[in-house]
Design a protein around this motif. Structure first.
Motif, short mmCIF file in Angstrom:
data_model
loop_
_atom_site.label_atom_id
_atom_site.label_comp_id
_atom_site.label_asym_id
_atom_site.label_seq_id
_atom_site.Cartn_x
_atom_site.Cartn_y
_atom_site.Cartn_z
N LYS A 75 0.81 -1.22 0.00
CA LYS A 75 0.00 0.00 0.00
C LYS A 75 0.84 1.27 0.00
O LYS A 75 0.35 2.34 -0.35
CB LYS A 75 -0.94 0.00 1.21
N GLU A 76 2.11 1.14 0.40
CA GLU A 76 2.97 2.32 0.44
C GLU A 76 3.29 2.85 -0.96
O GLU A 76 3.58 4.03 -1.13
CB GLU A 76 4.28 1.99 1.16
N HIS A 77 3.25 1.97 -1.97
CA HIS A 77 3.62 2.39 -3.32
C HIS A 77 2.55 2.12 -4.37
O HIS A 77 2.65 2.65 -5.48
CB HIS A 77 4.91 1.67 -3.74
N ILE A 78 1.57 1.29 -4.04
CA ILE A 78 0.55 0.93 -5.02
C ILE A 78 -0.82 1.18 -4.41
O ILE A 78 -1.06 0.85 -3.25
CB ILE A 78 0.67 -0.56 -5.43
N VAL A 127 6.55 -4.41 -9.24
CA VAL A 127 6.21 -2.99 -9.22
C VAL A 127 6.72 -2.33 -7.94
O VAL A 127 7.34 -1.27 -7.97
CB VAL A 127 4.68 -2.80 -9.36
N SER A 128 6.46 -2.96 -6.79
CA SER A 128 6.90 -2.39 -5.53
C SER A 128 8.42 -2.25 -5.47
O SER A 128 8.95 -1.21 -5.06
CB SER A 128 6.42 -3.28 -4.36
N THR A 129 9.13 -3.29 -5.90
CA THR A 129 10.59 -3.26 -5.86
C THR A 129 11.14 -2.19 -6.79
O THR A 129 12.08 -1.46 -6.45
CB THR A 129 11.16 -4.64 -6.24
N SER A 130 10.57 -2.07 -7.98
CA SER A 130 11.06 -1.07 -8.94
C SER A 130 10.83 0.35 -8.44
O SER A 130 11.70 1.22 -8.60
CB SER A 130 10.39 -1.27 -10.30
N LEU A 131 9.68 0.61 -7.83
CA LEU A 131 9.40 1.95 -7.33
C LEU A 131 10.31 2.31 -6.16
O LEU A 131 10.78 3.46 -6.05
CB LEU A 131 7.93 2.06 -6.92
#
Length: 354
Positions: free
Chosen positions: A42-45, A61-65
Motif C-alpha cells: 500500500k505504500e507504493h501501489i 512494481v513495488s521493488t522497482s518503485l
C-alpha cells in the motif's frame, strides 16, 4: 564506459522490510522452499490496483518503485526485465477458470496479466515511461540477458538511466509440478552447506530485485557493474575455468584480485559437479560464499546475488552470514558472481568498488 548501480531494491526470503534486520538477522525456511517476505504494498501501489495484481506483478512494481526512490530519480530512459516463468499465478488462475467454467463466462483479467512482459509493462505505465521496454525469458539467463541489453544501450549512449530487474514467483501449483518432477528436495532446509549436499533436488525460491543502471556516477551509487557474461552448457570444469580467466582478463584482472566469490550452488547433487570443482580448484585461494542459502533456487536468483554484491561493496563490509566473520574487508574491491541453473545456464557477473 563504466556502468554504475545508482539504486537498488529487493524482495527475497530475507527480511528487507526492516533495514536493520538483514543481514544481521537471517531467516531460514522451515519447509522445502524459500518463500519471499513481502512488504506492505500500500505504500507504493493504490489498493484498487493491488486487488487486480498477481504476486509477481506486486513484487516487481513495488521493488522497482523503491529502487527509483533509492536512486533519487523519478524517470528512466528504459525498463528492461528478466523472468524465468513470468506471471505463473495468473496463468494458473486463467487455466483453472477455463476448466471449472467449462470454457464459458471467463473474465479476461488473469489472461491479460498472464504474459511474461506484464511486470515491465505495468512498471512503465506507473512511472510514465513511454520508451524502450523489453522482457527477456531465457530460463536461467533471463536476468543476465536483461543486463546485457541495458549495458549495450548505455554503451551506445541510447540511454542514461535504465531500470533493470529480475522477477520470479512460486505458486502452489508450480511447487507441486516441481516436486513431481523431482526438482525439489524431499526434506526441509536445515541451514546446511548447499555445496556439501549429496541428495537430488534443490530448495525452491522466489523474489524480485531491481537496479538503476547509469552511465554517470551519483551520490547514491553502490558499485560498478564491470562485466556480465553468459555461458551455455559448458562441457566441463576446464572450459569454465578458461572462460573465467578470459572474462577477468578483459578487465585486466586475475583470480587473485577477487575479494569475494559469490557462488550459486543449488544443493542438487545431480548438477553440482562443475561448481564443486570450481570451489575446490579454481577458487581454492579465493574467499567464497554461497548466496542461494539465503534466497533459494529460481531462474533469476542472480538478481538477488547482484543486489547482495552491490550492497556489500557500498557498505564496505562482508556480513557474517557470508563470511562467518573470517573474511577481511580491506581487499574487497571486486566481487565475482558465478551462477548456474541446473548445470546448463552459467553466468559470470563482476561487480567492482567505485
Amino acid at each position: 564506459m563504466n556502468i554504475y548501480i545508482n539504486g537498488t531494491s529487493v524482495i527475497s526470503a530475507q527480511n528487507h522490510i526492516q533495514p536493520a534486520a538483514f543481514p544481521e538477522v537471517v531467516s531460514q525456511p522451515e519447509t522445502d522452499h524459500f518463500a519471499a517476505q513481502e512488504p506492505s504494498y500500500k505504500e507504493h501501489i493504490s489498493p484498487n490496483m493491488i486487488r487486480r495484481m498477481g504476486r509477481a506483478i506486486k513484487m516487481g512494481v513495488s521493488t522497482s518503485l523503491r529502487c527509483l526512490e533509492d536512486a533519487g530519480i523519478k524517470e528512466v530512459d528504459a525498463v528492461i526485465c528478466g523472468t524465468g516463468i513470468g506471471c505463473f499465478e495468473d496463468s494458473e488462475k486463467f487455466l483453472l477458470a477455463l476448466i471449472e467454467n467449462k470454457e464459458t463466462l471467463l473474465t479476461p483479467t488473469s489472461f491479460i496479466q498472464s504474459t511474461h512482459n506484464t511486470v515491465g509493462a505495468q512498471i512503465a505505465l506507473l512511472i510514465k515511461c513511454h520508451q524502450y521496454n523489453m522482457t527477456y525469458v531465457q530460463r536461467g539467463l533471463s536476468f543476465e540477458s536483461a543486463l546485457l541489453d541495458a549495458i549495450l544501450m548505455l554503451n551506445e549512449r541510447q540511454a542514461r538511466n535504465i531500470l533493470t530487474g529480475g522477477i520470479d514467483e512460486m505458486t502452489p501449483g508450480y511447487l507441486t509440478l516441481q516436486r513431481r518432477a523431482g526438482y525439489i528436495k524431499s526434506t526441509p532446509y536445515t541451514g546446511s552447506d548447499l555445496s556439501a549436499e549429496t541428495t537430488p533436488g534443490h530448495y525452491m525460491g522466489e523474489g524480485a530485485a531491481f537496479f538503476v543502471l547509469s552511465s554517470q556516477q551519483s551520490a547514491s551509487t553502490y558499485a560498478m557493474l564491470t562485466g556480465v557474461e553468459p555461458i551455455y552448457q559448458p562441457a566441463d570444469t576446464a572450459v569454465l575455468g578458461t572462460a573465467l580467466t578470459t572474462f577477468l582478463s578483459k578487465y585486466q584482472l586475475t583470480r587473485e584480485d577477487i575479494g569475494l566469490a559469490l557462488l550459486g550452488n543449488s544443493g542438487d547433487a545431480r548438477y553440482e559437479e562443475k561448481m564443486n570443482a570450481l570451489q575446490t580448484g579454481y577458487f581454492r585461494e579465493v574467499p567464497q560464499s554461497n548466496f542461494k542459502q539465503l534466497c533459494g533456487e529460481y531462474m533469476t536468483s542472480s538478481a538477488f546475488a547482484l543486489w547482495l554484491a552491490a550492497t556489500v561493496l557500498k557498505k564496505g563490509k562482508v556480513p557474517a552470514v557470508l563470511s562467518g566473520g573470517t573474511l577481511p574487508d580491506t581487499d574487497l574491491n571486486h566481487i565475482l558472481i558465478v551462477n548456474h541453473f541446473r548445470d546448463s545456464d552459467y553466468s559470470f557477473m563482476l561487480v567492482s568498488k567505485c
